[in-house]
Design a protein around this motif. Sequence first.
Motif, PDB file in Angstrom:
ATOM      1  N   ALA A   1      -7.149  84.881  23.696  1.00  0.00           N
ATOM      2  CA  ALA A   1      -7.013  85.826  24.635  1.00  0.00           C
ATOM      3  C   ALA A   1      -6.563  87.323  23.975  1.00  0.00           C
ATOM      4  O   ALA A   1      -6.989  88.576  24.130  1.00  0.00           O
ATOM      5  N   GLY A   2      -5.538  86.932  22.946  1.00  0.00           N
ATOM      6  CA  GLY A   2      -4.859  88.221  22.381  1.00  0.00           C
ATOM      7  C   GLY A   2      -5.920  88.821  21.322  1.00  0.00           C
ATOM      8  O   GLY A   2      -6.131  89.831  21.327  1.00  0.00           O
ATOM      9  N   PHE A   3      -6.510  87.990  20.546  1.00  0.00           N
ATOM     10  CA  PHE A   3      -7.663  88.441  19.813  1.00  0.00           C
ATOM     11  C   PHE A   3      -8.550  89.438  20.487  1.00  0.00           C
ATOM     12  O   PHE A   3      -8.964  90.375  20.142  1.00  0.00           O
ATOM     13  N   VAL A   4      -9.024  88.676  21.624  1.00  0.00           N
ATOM     14  CA  VAL A   4     -10.137  89.381  22.355  1.00  0.00           C
ATOM     15  C   VAL A   4      -9.542  90.995  22.704  1.00  0.00           C
ATOM     16  O   VAL A   4     -10.353  91.925  22.912  1.00  0.00           O
ATOM     17  N   VAL A   5      -8.061  90.970  23.257  1.00  0.00           N
ATOM     18  CA  VAL A   5      -7.685  92.254  23.764  1.00  0.00           C
ATOM     19  C   VAL A   5      -7.624  93.038  22.401  1.00  0.00           C
ATOM     20  O   VAL A   5      -7.820  94.315  22.752  1.00  0.00           O
ATOM     21  N   LEU A   6      -7.355  92.795  21.278  1.00  0.00           N
ATOM     22  CA  LEU A   6      -7.204  93.405  20.138  1.00  0.00           C
ATOM     23  C   LEU A   6      -8.539  93.839  19.746  1.00  0.00           C
ATOM     24  O   LEU A   6      -8.397  95.198  18.840  1.00  0.00           O
ATOM     25  N   LEU A   7      -9.627  93.349  19.809  1.00  0.00           N
ATOM     26  CA  LEU A   7     -11.046  93.566  19.259  1.00  0.00           C
ATOM     27  C   LEU A   7     -11.299  95.037  19.635  1.00  0.00           C
ATOM     28  O   LEU A   7     -11.626  95.764  18.520  1.00  0.00           O
ATOM     29  N   PRO A   8     -11.244  95.548  20.830  1.00  0.00           N
ATOM     30  CA  PRO A   8     -11.839  96.755  21.192  1.00  0.00           C
ATOM     31  C   PRO A   8     -10.770  97.810  20.724  1.00  0.00           C
ATOM     32  O   PRO A   8     -11.213  99.084  20.226  1.00  0.00           O
TER      33      PRO A   8
ATOM     34  N   TRP B   1      -8.525 107.094  25.351  1.00  0.00           N
ATOM     35  CA  TRP B   1      -8.446 106.547  24.277  1.00  0.00           C
ATOM     36  C   TRP B   1      -6.939 105.920  24.230  1.00  0.00           C
ATOM     37  O   TRP B   1      -6.573 104.770  23.858  1.00  0.00           O
ATOM     38  N   ARG B   2      -5.813 106.719  24.721  1.00  0.00           N
ATOM     39  CA  ARG B   2      -4.824 106.258  25.024  1.00  0.00           C
ATOM     40  C   ARG B   2      -4.207 105.113  25.916  1.00  0.00           C
ATOM     41  O   ARG B   2      -3.714 104.183  25.662  1.00  0.00           O
ATOM     42  N   THR B   3      -5.058 105.357  27.093  1.00  0.00           N
ATOM     43  CA  THR B   3      -5.004 104.355  28.194  1.00  0.00           C
ATOM     44  C   THR B   3      -5.737 103.043  27.712  1.00  0.00           C
ATOM     45  O   THR B   3      -5.000 101.898  27.951  1.00  0.00           O
ATOM     46  N   LEU B   4      -6.905 103.089  26.727  1.00  0.00           N
ATOM     47  CA  LEU B   4      -7.094 101.748  26.197  1.00  0.00           C
ATOM     48  C   LEU B   4      -6.411 101.108  25.284  1.00  0.00           C
ATOM     49  O   LEU B   4      -5.950  99.816  25.488  1.00  0.00           O
TER      50      LEU B   4
ATOM     51  N   ALA C   1      -3.512  98.436  25.831  1.00  0.00           N
ATOM     52  CA  ALA C   1      -3.701  97.154  25.981  1.00  0.00           C
ATOM     53  C   ALA C   1      -2.969  96.149  24.930  1.00  0.00           C
ATOM     54  O   ALA C   1      -2.733  95.227  25.122  1.00  0.00           O
ATOM     55  N   VAL C   2      -2.422  97.115  23.794  1.00  0.00           N
ATOM     56  CA  VAL C   2      -1.818  96.473  22.889  1.00  0.00           C
ATOM     57  C   VAL C   2      -0.381  95.702  23.355  1.00  0.00           C
ATOM     58  O   VAL C   2       0.052  94.586  23.034  1.00  0.00           O
ATOM     59  N   TYR C   3       0.006  96.337  24.388  1.00  0.00           N
ATOM     60  CA  TYR C   3       1.325  95.531  25.370  1.00  0.00           C
ATOM     61  C   TYR C   3       0.918  93.978  25.754  1.00  0.00           C
ATOM     62  O   TYR C   3       1.722  93.224  25.473  1.00  0.00           O
TER      63      TYR C   3
END
Length: 202
Positions: free
Chosen positions: A124-131, A148-151, A154-156
């Motif tokens: 799940a963490g990998f999927v979040v980082l992908l975009p 872009w900043r909003t997207l 998701a790194v949090y």
Amino acid sequence: MTVVDHLNSTVRKLPTWGLYVVGAVYPAWLLYQGLTGGLGVDPVKVLEHEMGERALQLLILGLAVTPLRQFTGVNLMKFRRAIGVLTFVYVFLHLLVWLVLDVQILSQVWADILKRPYITIGMAGFVVLLPLALTSNNWSVRKLGPKWRTLHKAVYGAALLGGVHYVMVAKGFQIEPLVYLGVTTALLALRFPKRRGRVQRA
């Protein structure tokens, strides 16, 4: 001129590409160590662990850039995107070692993702980082604008998932994974008082 000013002046002179070079050397060195017997009796596990732990450290470093500037004045903002890209590369290498060198059987990989919670959380963490990795370029910044900043916030979530993944992977009670998770949580918590202050002023 203060020590912080001198430090920031030095940082401004450092090229961003240097960080990519340093980031590329470490996995190459680990691979060489593994091929020459320098990683012990189970080089695959060591390689997998090292890539995962360094990825988490980079995630934490990326989270620390803003608080570091706010509370100490040290400005590493020019390196934040490079840190993010390297984080994804290390996560990808961690995943690749697990897929290709550890599990190897595709059906077993899918079964592990579904049945083992720590792998589910890691994926799940990998999927979040992908975009975030795919949009870590100037074209995406211009195209997405404020989105872009909003997207990239998701790194949090990815950082928390990474911290929890490490805690769950560890066998028995170990302090180090808990320290990583605690530091990650603390860095995220630093962002909340500022938001509450904005709400009150509004």
